[in-house]
Design an enzyme around this catalytic site. Sequence first.
Site, short mmCIF file in Angstrom:
data_model
loop_
_atom_site.label_atom_id
_atom_site.label_comp_id
_atom_site.label_asym_id
_atom_site.label_seq_id
_atom_site.Cartn_x
_atom_site.Cartn_y
_atom_site.Cartn_z
N PRO A 1 72.94 32.08 -27.77
CA PRO A 1 73.30 32.44 -26.40
C PRO A 1 72.56 33.69 -25.92
O PRO A 1 72.34 34.62 -26.69
CB PRO A 1 74.81 32.74 -26.50
CG PRO A 1 75.01 33.19 -27.92
CD PRO A 1 74.00 32.43 -28.74
N GLY A 2 72.17 33.69 -24.68
CA GLY A 2 71.56 34.87 -24.07
C GLY A 2 72.37 35.30 -22.87
O GLY A 2 73.15 36.25 -22.92
N ARG A 3 72.21 34.54 -21.79
CA ARG A 3 72.88 34.85 -20.52
C ARG A 3 74.40 35.06 -20.70
O ARG A 3 74.97 35.97 -20.10
CB ARG A 3 72.66 33.67 -19.56
CG ARG A 3 73.14 33.92 -18.15
CD ARG A 3 73.10 32.59 -17.35
NE ARG A 3 71.85 31.88 -17.52
CZ ARG A 3 70.77 32.06 -16.77
NH1 ARG A 3 70.81 32.92 -15.78
NH2 ARG A 3 69.68 31.38 -17.00
N CYS B 1 56.28 44.59 -0.03
CA CYS B 1 55.59 43.90 1.05
C CYS B 1 55.46 42.41 0.77
O CYS B 1 54.36 41.89 0.55
CB CYS B 1 54.21 44.52 1.26
SG CYS B 1 54.34 46.28 1.57
N ARG C 1 65.23 37.40 -9.76
CA ARG C 1 65.90 36.09 -9.75
C ARG C 1 66.11 35.51 -8.34
O ARG C 1 65.86 34.32 -8.13
CB ARG C 1 67.22 36.14 -10.53
CG ARG C 1 67.01 36.48 -12.01
CD ARG C 1 68.28 36.36 -12.83
NE ARG C 1 68.66 34.97 -13.00
CZ ARG C 1 69.60 34.35 -12.32
NH1 ARG C 1 70.32 35.00 -11.45
NH2 ARG C 1 69.83 33.08 -12.52
N TYR D 1 68.24 38.41 -17.71
CA TYR D 1 67.03 38.07 -16.96
C TYR D 1 66.87 38.99 -15.74
O TYR D 1 66.42 38.56 -14.68
CB TYR D 1 67.02 36.58 -16.58
CG TYR D 1 67.21 35.70 -17.80
CD1 TYR D 1 66.19 35.58 -18.74
CD2 TYR D 1 68.43 35.06 -18.06
CE1 TYR D 1 66.37 34.83 -19.89
CE2 TYR D 1 68.62 34.31 -19.22
CZ TYR D 1 67.58 34.20 -20.13
OH TYR D 1 67.77 33.46 -21.26
N TYR E 1 64.04 32.15 -8.22
CA TYR E 1 64.83 30.91 -8.34
C TYR E 1 65.74 30.67 -7.14
O TYR E 1 66.56 29.75 -7.17
CB TYR E 1 65.75 30.97 -9.57
CG TYR E 1 65.16 31.41 -10.87
CD1 TYR E 1 64.19 30.65 -11.51
CD2 TYR E 1 65.63 32.57 -11.50
CE1 TYR E 1 63.69 31.06 -12.74
CE2 TYR E 1 65.13 32.97 -12.73
CZ TYR E 1 64.15 32.21 -13.34
OH TYR E 1 63.67 32.60 -14.55
N GLY F 1 72.12 28.46 -23.53
CA GLY F 1 72.22 27.83 -22.23
C GLY F 1 73.63 27.80 -21.65
O GLY F 1 73.84 27.15 -20.62
C1 PLP Z 1 66.07 30.96 -23.48
C2 PLP Z 1 66.59 30.37 -24.72
C3 PLP Z 1 67.91 30.59 -25.10
C4 PLP Z 1 68.89 31.37 -24.28
O1 PLP Z 1 69.22 30.74 -23.09
P1 PLP Z 1 70.45 31.29 -22.22
O2 PLP Z 1 70.48 30.37 -21.07
O3 PLP Z 1 70.12 32.69 -21.84
O4 PLP Z 1 71.65 31.21 -23.09
C5 PLP Z 1 68.31 30.06 -26.31
N1 PLP Z 1 67.48 29.34 -27.10
C6 PLP Z 1 66.21 29.11 -26.76
C7 PLP Z 1 65.34 28.32 -27.67
C8 PLP Z 1 65.71 29.61 -25.57
O5 PLP Z 1 64.45 29.37 -25.22
#
Ligand code: PLP
Length: 415
Positions: A273-275, A343, A311, A371, A315, A238
């Site tokens: 971490p992802g984003r 469309c 996105r 994403y 969002y 997150g």
């Molecule tokens: C989606 C998710 C993440 C990654 O979230 P980011 O905002 O992309 O860092 C990490 N842990 C869990 C359990 C998630 O569902």
Amino acid sequence: MAFAYRAGALCAEQVSLEEIARQFGTPCYVYSRAAIEGNFERFANALAGRKSLIAYSVKANSNLAVLGLMARLGAGFDIVSGGELARVLAAGGDPRKVVFSGVGKTQAEIEQALRAGILCLNLESEAELERVSATAARLGVRAPVAFRVNPDVDAKTHPYISTGLKDNKFGVAYADAERVYRDAARHKNLELVGIGCHIGSQLTSAAPFIDAAARILALTEKLAQSGIVLSHIDLGGGFGIRYRDETPAPVSQFVDGALGVLAGRSETLIVDPGRSIVGDAGVLLTRVEYLKPGESKNFVVVDAAMNDLIRPALYGAWHELRQVREAESGAVAGVYDVVGPICESADFLARERNLAVRPGSLLAVMSAGAYGMVMSSNYNTRPRPAEVMVSGTRAVLVRERETVNQLFAAERLLP
Ligand SMILES: *Cc1c(COP(=O)(O)O)cnc(C)c1O
């Protein structure tokens, strides 16, 4: 800077995006390997010296090349489906570094995870506990599990995550956590290895993350008093990035805060971490098809659409738009909405932007690495874009552009 202007043209590392468009076509996702690795290193450096695991959240960008880079850097993986597990394994990821999150794991997915020998299944309900326990018994194994606990961080102190942490669909309630752990401890086919939480996405302040760490640690200590000793604490992901004018706290502030809370503890610290690993490491490259001046609005119609990057439509997300060519002859300056050919009125990438473009101009939608491609669809029978990884002076195709034939190859005419 992974994306910067050289000789008037926007480049990914040392490669001009004009060259990439010529070679691979548009629309096209372009990633910078150096940016991905640099983002990962920020976590690795902050966690240096601590028993830890950086479990990259696969759902943010699951291209095999990205997963392969992560695996080589020693990352683990946070997955949410059997499909993502298959990807991780195909990319050379170590199953013993995989944590499996998500509220709806199927029987088949649980089996697949247990057979692969993953590090931990993050359970989100008591019903899931029963299912995992029964599945493990049938396979004759002990399933390594943790509960995702909702730390219920005070929403008054942190209004921006006040999405009702208590009543969202994820995790078990803080107040129930001790009881579910004690129940789980009675299942001989379960091995309680950890505890987890994930309080939300695009956090810009470290405070709620650190508060959550303290809440989870308090619970861990209570569990230890009842003889349930856990070996890891997973604080989720997150970590926010800058899309527009956000000023997210640096990763080190999140991690240092958590390390402070966990000082003197022996549990492995896991973050997912992802984003923050891939978000600013990717752009969506698109070409202008038409300029469409109007009475109250001017439109730039481009060849990327909401099916490629949803996105903004989903969002209302704001992405910076950059002209690949800083200045070009015949460009028409104006304030434009940048829209795709789909469309739907929601089919826009950006609204009210100052641009000077003409048909054929290239635009880069910035910070589209997370994403983006993973949420793409084939709406309007649009083949999904190619993906390209740049490293230094080299650009490598890491996913071919889909063909229209592929899109209906699995469909059947009625006899
Ligand atoms: C989606 C998710 C993440 C990654 O979230 P980011 O905002 O992309 O860092 C990490 N842990 C869990 C359990 C998630 O569902």
